[in-house]
Design a protein around this motif. Structure first.
Motif, mmCIF file in Angstrom:
data_model
loop_
_atom_site.group_PDB
_atom_site.id
_atom_site.type_symbol
_atom_site.label_atom_id
_atom_site.label_comp_id
_atom_site.label_asym_id
_atom_site.label_seq_id
_atom_site.Cartn_x
_atom_site.Cartn_y
_atom_site.Cartn_z
ATOM 1 N N LEU A 284 0.954 -1.151 0.010
ATOM 2 C CA LEU A 284 -0.307 -0.692 -0.241
ATOM 3 C C LEU A 284 0.984 1.249 0.193
ATOM 4 N N VAL A 285 0.639 1.797 -1.211
ATOM 5 C CA VAL A 285 1.521 2.908 -0.674
ATOM 6 C C VAL A 285 0.221 4.301 -1.006
ATOM 7 N N GLU A 286 0.931 5.811 -0.009
ATOM 8 C CA GLU A 286 0.779 6.274 0.260
ATOM 9 C C GLU A 286 0.838 7.613 -0.490
ATOM 10 N N SER A 287 -0.401 8.520 -1.713
ATOM 11 C CA SER A 287 0.509 9.634 -1.239
ATOM 12 C C SER A 287 -0.239 11.045 -2.012
ATOM 13 N N GLY A 288 0.136 12.220 -2.432
ATOM 14 C CA GLY A 288 -1.001 13.531 -2.357
ATOM 15 C C GLY A 288 -0.693 14.198 -0.980
ATOM 16 N N GLY A 289 -0.277 14.074 -0.067
ATOM 17 C CA GLY A 289 0.073 14.512 1.128
ATOM 18 C C GLY A 289 1.275 15.820 0.311
ATOM 19 N N GLY A 290 1.388 16.859 1.338
ATOM 20 C CA GLY A 290 2.022 18.059 1.237
ATOM 21 C C GLY A 290 1.626 19.444 1.662
ATOM 22 N N LEU A 291 1.521 20.352 1.485
ATOM 23 C CA LEU A 291 1.920 21.921 2.696
ATOM 24 C C LEU A 291 0.710 22.473 1.815
ATOM 25 N N VAL A 292 -0.639 22.300 3.135
ATOM 26 C CA VAL A 292 -1.873 23.533 2.212
ATOM 27 C C VAL A 292 -2.383 25.028 3.484
ATOM 28 N N GLN A 293 -2.521 25.764 2.712
ATOM 29 C CA GLN A 293 -3.324 26.532 3.770
ATOM 30 C C GLN A 293 -4.489 26.256 4.279
ATOM 31 N N PRO A 294 -4.795 27.182 5.460
ATOM 32 C CA PRO A 294 -6.146 26.144 5.726
ATOM 33 C C PRO A 294 -7.332 27.259 5.497
ATOM 34 N N GLY A 295 -8.318 26.211 4.772
ATOM 35 C CA GLY A 295 -9.312 26.136 4.094
ATOM 36 C C GLY A 295 -9.101 25.380 2.481
ATOM 37 N N GLY A 296 -7.493 24.939 2.287
ATOM 38 C CA GLY A 296 -7.586 24.500 1.364
ATOM 39 C C GLY A 296 -7.761 23.117 1.182
ATOM 40 N N THR A 297 -7.947 22.491 0.214
ATOM 41 C CA THR A 297 -7.685 21.319 -0.139
ATOM 42 C C THR A 297 -6.615 20.469 -0.813
ATOM 43 N N LEU A 298 -7.504 18.463 -0.463
ATOM 44 C CA LEU A 298 -6.240 17.642 -1.037
ATOM 45 C C LEU A 298 -6.125 16.352 -1.220
ATOM 46 N N ARG A 299 -5.871 16.136 -2.490
ATOM 47 C CA ARG A 299 -6.615 14.815 -2.084
ATOM 48 C C ARG A 299 -5.920 13.340 -1.839
ATOM 49 N N LEU A 300 -5.941 12.281 -1.146
ATOM 50 C CA LEU A 300 -4.752 11.332 -0.718
ATOM 51 C C LEU A 300 -4.623 10.236 -2.255
ATOM 52 N N SER A 301 -4.493 9.810 -2.148
ATOM 53 C CA SER A 301 -4.068 8.176 -2.917
ATOM 54 C C SER A 301 -3.517 6.962 -2.043
ATOM 55 N N CYS A 302 -4.645 5.996 -2.433
ATOM 56 C CA CYS A 302 -3.962 4.716 -2.131
ATOM 57 C C CYS A 302 -3.526 3.787 -3.199
ATOM 58 N N ALA A 303 -2.462 3.372 -3.308
ATOM 59 C CA ALA A 303 -2.217 2.607 -4.150
ATOM 60 C C ALA A 303 -2.498 1.544 -4.070
ATOM 61 N N THR A 304 -2.440 0.548 -4.374
ATOM 62 C CA THR A 304 -2.136 -1.386 -3.138
ATOM 63 C C THR A 304 -1.732 -1.917 -4.384
ATOM 64 N N SER A 305 -1.102 -3.246 -4.626
ATOM 65 C CA SER A 305 -0.225 -4.207 -5.068
ATOM 66 C C SER A 305 -0.211 -5.652 -4.262
ATOM 67 N N GLY A 306 0.162 -6.281 -5.017
ATOM 68 C CA GLY A 306 -0.149 -7.331 -4.592
ATOM 69 C C GLY A 306 -0.683 -8.853 -4.323
ATOM 70 N N PHE A 307 -2.727 -8.089 -4.527
ATOM 71 C CA PHE A 307 -3.721 -8.515 -3.601
ATOM 72 C C PHE A 307 -4.875 -8.015 -4.606
ATOM 73 N N SER A 308 -5.929 -8.287 -4.160
ATOM 74 C CA SER A 308 -7.141 -8.242 -5.074
ATOM 75 C C SER A 308 -8.052 -6.824 -4.615
ATOM 76 N N LEU A 309 -7.833 -5.875 -4.216
ATOM 77 C CA LEU A 309 -8.255 -4.254 -3.687
ATOM 78 C C LEU A 309 -9.933 -5.101 -3.572
ATOM 79 N N ASP A 310 -10.969 -4.931 -4.204
ATOM 80 C CA ASP A 310 -12.272 -5.854 -3.509
ATOM 81 C C ASP A 310 -12.487 -6.805 -2.596
ATOM 82 N N GLN A 311 -11.802 -7.769 -2.111
ATOM 83 C CA GLN A 311 -11.417 -8.234 -0.968
ATOM 84 C C GLN A 311 -11.707 -7.795 -0.067
#
Length: 122
Positions: free
Chosen positions: A4-31
């Motif tokens: 599981l590998v997270e990405s999308g973090g960073g520095l943002v001002q109050p009131g701002g927006t971020l979208r984090l992603s978690c890319a998975t591999s080695g297994f079936s995510l739907d399980q």
């Protein structure tokens, strides 16, 4: 090898927006149910949001309700955390996790990513 590998973090001002992603591999995510947790140095890891295997059911901790949205794309093996109206108190390392069912505690999850830092500051 399950990853599981997270990405999308960073520095943002109050009131701002971020979208984090978690890319998975080695297994079936739907399980797996998936969760997002966060941790501030010196404090326990706390639950943020979780989503069931199909994506049809979600739960949130009260402090992020109405601001954060968890979603998943099983075809892309990726889970997301859309974070709007960010506050300084949202500053933490954010982790995604995979488990057998939706849970609010770390014990409910078997696999974890390495985390991504989110800093909300002006």
């Amino acid at each position: 090898q399950l990853q599981l590998v997270e990405s999308g973090g960073g520095l943002v001002q109050p009131g701002g927006t971020l979208r984090l992603s978690c890319a998975t591999s080695g297994f079936s995510l739907d399980q797996y149910a998936m969760g997002w947790f966060r941790q501030v140095s010196g404090k326990e890891r706390e639950f943020v949001a979780a989503i069931n295997r199909s994506g049809g059911s979600t739960i949130y901790t009260d402090s992020v309700k109405g601001r954060f949205t968890i979603s998943r794309d099983n075809a892309k093996n990726t889970v997301y955390l859309q974070m709007n109206s960010l506050k300084p108190e949202d500053t933490a390392v954010y982790y995604c996790a995979a488990g057998g069912m939706v849970a609010r505690t770390t014990r409910g999850y078997d696999y974890w990513g390495q985390g991504t830092q989110v800093t909300v500051s002006s």
